[in-house]
Motif scaffolding. Structure first.
Motif, short mmCIF file in Angstrom:
data_model
loop_
_atom_site.label_atom_id
_atom_site.label_comp_id
_atom_site.label_asym_id
_atom_site.label_seq_id
_atom_site.Cartn_x
_atom_site.Cartn_y
_atom_site.Cartn_z
N THR A 172 0.83 -1.21 0.00
CA THR A 172 0.00 0.00 0.00
C THR A 172 0.86 1.26 0.00
O THR A 172 0.63 2.19 -0.77
N CYS A 173 1.87 1.27 0.89
CA CYS A 173 2.72 2.46 1.00
C CYS A 173 3.73 2.56 -0.13
O CYS A 173 4.22 3.66 -0.43
N HIS B 40 1.91 4.62 11.07
CA HIS B 40 0.51 4.38 10.73
C HIS B 40 -0.38 5.60 10.98
O HIS B 40 -1.46 5.71 10.40
N ARG C 109 -0.02 8.48 10.00
CA ARG C 109 -0.12 9.38 8.84
C ARG C 109 -1.37 9.11 8.01
O ARG C 109 -1.74 9.92 7.16
N PHE C 110 -2.03 7.97 8.26
CA PHE C 110 -3.27 7.67 7.56
C PHE C 110 -4.48 8.37 8.20
O PHE C 110 -5.56 8.38 7.62
N ARG D 153 -6.81 11.52 9.71
CA ARG D 153 -7.09 12.86 9.20
C ARG D 153 -6.12 13.86 9.82
O ARG D 153 -5.59 13.64 10.92
N ASN E 241 1.61 13.62 5.17
CA ASN E 241 0.39 13.22 4.48
C ASN E 241 0.38 11.70 4.28
O ASN E 241 1.43 11.05 4.37
N PRO E 242 -0.77 11.12 3.97
CA PRO E 242 -0.80 9.69 3.66
C PRO E 242 0.10 9.37 2.46
O PRO E 242 0.38 10.25 1.64
N GLN F 293 -0.82 7.36 -3.67
CA GLN F 293 -1.60 6.27 -4.24
C GLN F 293 -1.08 5.98 -5.65
O GLN F 293 -1.18 6.81 -6.54
#
Length: 485
Positions: free
Chosen positions: A384-385, A403, A405-406, A408, A427-428, A431
């Motif tokens: 994912t990352c 974790h 960072r996911f 809000r 930030n997350p 993507q």
């Protein structure tokens, strides 16, 4: 008389009811031991996977308990209800194997076959019927040789007979029956006969270091084209040589065609389209899932024919052999997805172009690495990352952190310093699209796969900044493409 199974759910296993029920179960199971006197153990630890002696099974079930999900004792002598209640009316003039052959063969009419050679299929059809009409031995008009063989092989599978023991049985039967009988002398010959009905498999020799297959243009080679090791155990031996390793490949396409060709199973192949109960908001079948719906919306030409097949791949332990940097592909779905295959619909008695797609995979995290081409270990192992994976080294182990960072941006836990003394302001992770991930995988340098002697005593780098390790072209370009798209 129904079998009493109430004792299996008793919590107190030291009571008389549990002990008496266990003894009744063992008396029934003793009639179905293998050649070594063992049965599958139904305790909560063995789960009908391990073979144990009767005494060991007794101790396991008494100490550990009986597997509660094992409701139908099919491995220990209980006959399935459908079999027990079935009344078969024997007809001396009709052989049930005729239906099997009739379901398997394509129509011989040239117009119905839509281009398939009627003479070729007719010849094949005649050959199979010759097998059906052949007497088991001269004067035996109540059972054909093919029907006898099919029932005998069925008993072998249900009884889990070893091949060498089955060979001895065939030799005895061939000797005991009248002369000129049609009983095959070996298990190998028996499989050859049944393979005409699409029930066989293909044997492919493999390099002893698992780096390549002796297949297609490499089928006649005596040494591996990757590492140069010999294909044979004793390459100087005269006569038939023995390979180091053999992979048994069960072709997917003939089995899918067989399921549509038989009128007994063709309706089941369309149950998702004609027989399921539709209820909004309730997932009763994979067809109700978002993955299936998204796929159908993306590929409407595939979805318009409900007879096209969506497959799931149970990939735990799946490890494809070899470095497939070749012009051909071992992946059978390419043909099924792009061109399709001519298949007979047994319910409509017509030909159609069957296509198939791999829509789901069922696997653990290590198996996912082999399928997708993304390493399951190392500093950048999170799929994912991706490149933004946050990891640290803790007592010789890789630990994945960051974790928060996911969450809000204004979440209170982002300001919590109890974990590492820092406030999380990042930030997350970015993507990545499927195409971007596939480009990353395809950009990896080639690595020699397999267990070669050259790697003995050499410590290979694990993890670090690598996105994937020791992947073949087959794993990266073929499986990854299907997995990601």
């Amino acid at each position: 008389m129904p079998i009493d199974k109430s004792w299996t759910s008793l919590r107190k296993r030291n009571c008389d009811a549990y002990w008496n029920g266990l003894q009744a179960f063992l008396r029934m199971a003793k009639e179905h031991v293998d050649c070594d006197g063992r049965i599958l153990c139904p305790c909560v630890r063995c789960l009908n996977v391990k073979l144990q002696t009767i005494d060991t099974v007794e101790a396991h079930v008494f100490d550990k308990g009986f597997q509660q999900s094992y409701q139908k004792w099919v491995y220990h002598g209980e006959v399935e209800a459908s079999v027990a209640n079935e009344v078969v009316e024997e007809n001396e003039d009709v052989d049930e194997m005729v239906d099997v052959v009739d379901d398997f063969i394509l129509p011989t009419n040239a117009e119905e076959a839509d281009g398939v050679s009627g003479s070729r299929m007719g010849q094949y059809y005649d050959e199979l019927f010759d097998e059906i009409e052949a007497e088991l031995y001269p004067g035996c008009d109540w059972i054909s040789s093919l029907k006898f063989l099919a029932k005998l092989m069925h008993l072998k599978v249900r009884g889990k007979w070893p091949n060498n023991s089955f060979d001895e049985l065939l030799k005895l039967l061939k000797f005991a029956f009248p002369k000129d009988n049609k009983i095959p002398p070996t298990h190998y010959e028996a499989k050859k006969k049944l393979s005409k009905l699409g029930l066989g498999y293909q044997s492919i020799h493999v390099c002893k270091y698992d780096c390549s297959l002796f297949y297609n243009e490499h089928a006649s080679k005596d040494s591996c084209h990757v590492c140069g090791s010999s294909r044979w155990v004793n390459e100087k031996k005269k006569g038939k040589k023995v390979p180091h390793k053999v992979m048994r490949y069960f072709p997917l396409t003939p089995r899918l065609k067989r399921m549509y060709s038989s009128r007994h199973t063709a309706n089941d192949m369309l149950w998702h389209h004609t027989g399921r109960s539709i209820e909004d908001g309730v997932m009763r079948h994979p067809v109700d899932g978002s993955a299936r719906k998204d796929f159908d919306a993306t590929h409407p030409d595939f979805a318009k024919d409900p007879r096209n097949v969506r497959l799931g791949l149970a990939a735990d332990g799946f490890n494809p052999f070899g470095n497939m940097s070749l012009s051909y592909s071992m992946w059978p779905l390419k043909q099924l997805w792009i061109n399709g295959v001519d298949t007979r619909d047994g319910t409509r008695n017509e030909l159609f172009k069957m296509r198939a797609a791999l829509l789901w995979t069922i696997n653990d995290f290590p198996a996912r690495s082999s399928l997708s081409g993304w390493s399951g270990q190392g500093y950048k192992a999170c799929p994912t990352c991706n490149e933004d994976t946050t990891s640290i080294r803790v007592i010789g182990k890789t630990s994945y952190v960051g974790h928060m960072r996911f969450l809000r941006s204004n979440h209170k836990y982002r300001r919590d310093k109890e974990f590492d003394g820092k406030v999380e302001k990042r930030n997350p992770p970015q993507q990545f699209t499927c195409q971007q991930v596939l480009d990353q995988v395809n950009a990896l340098p080639l690595q020699v796969s397999g267990k070669h002697d050259r790697f003995k005593g050499v410590k290979r780098k694990r993890g670090g900044g690598e996105k994937a390790r020791f992947l073949s072209i087959f794993e990266r370009s073929e499986v990854a493409r299907w997995f990601l798209f």
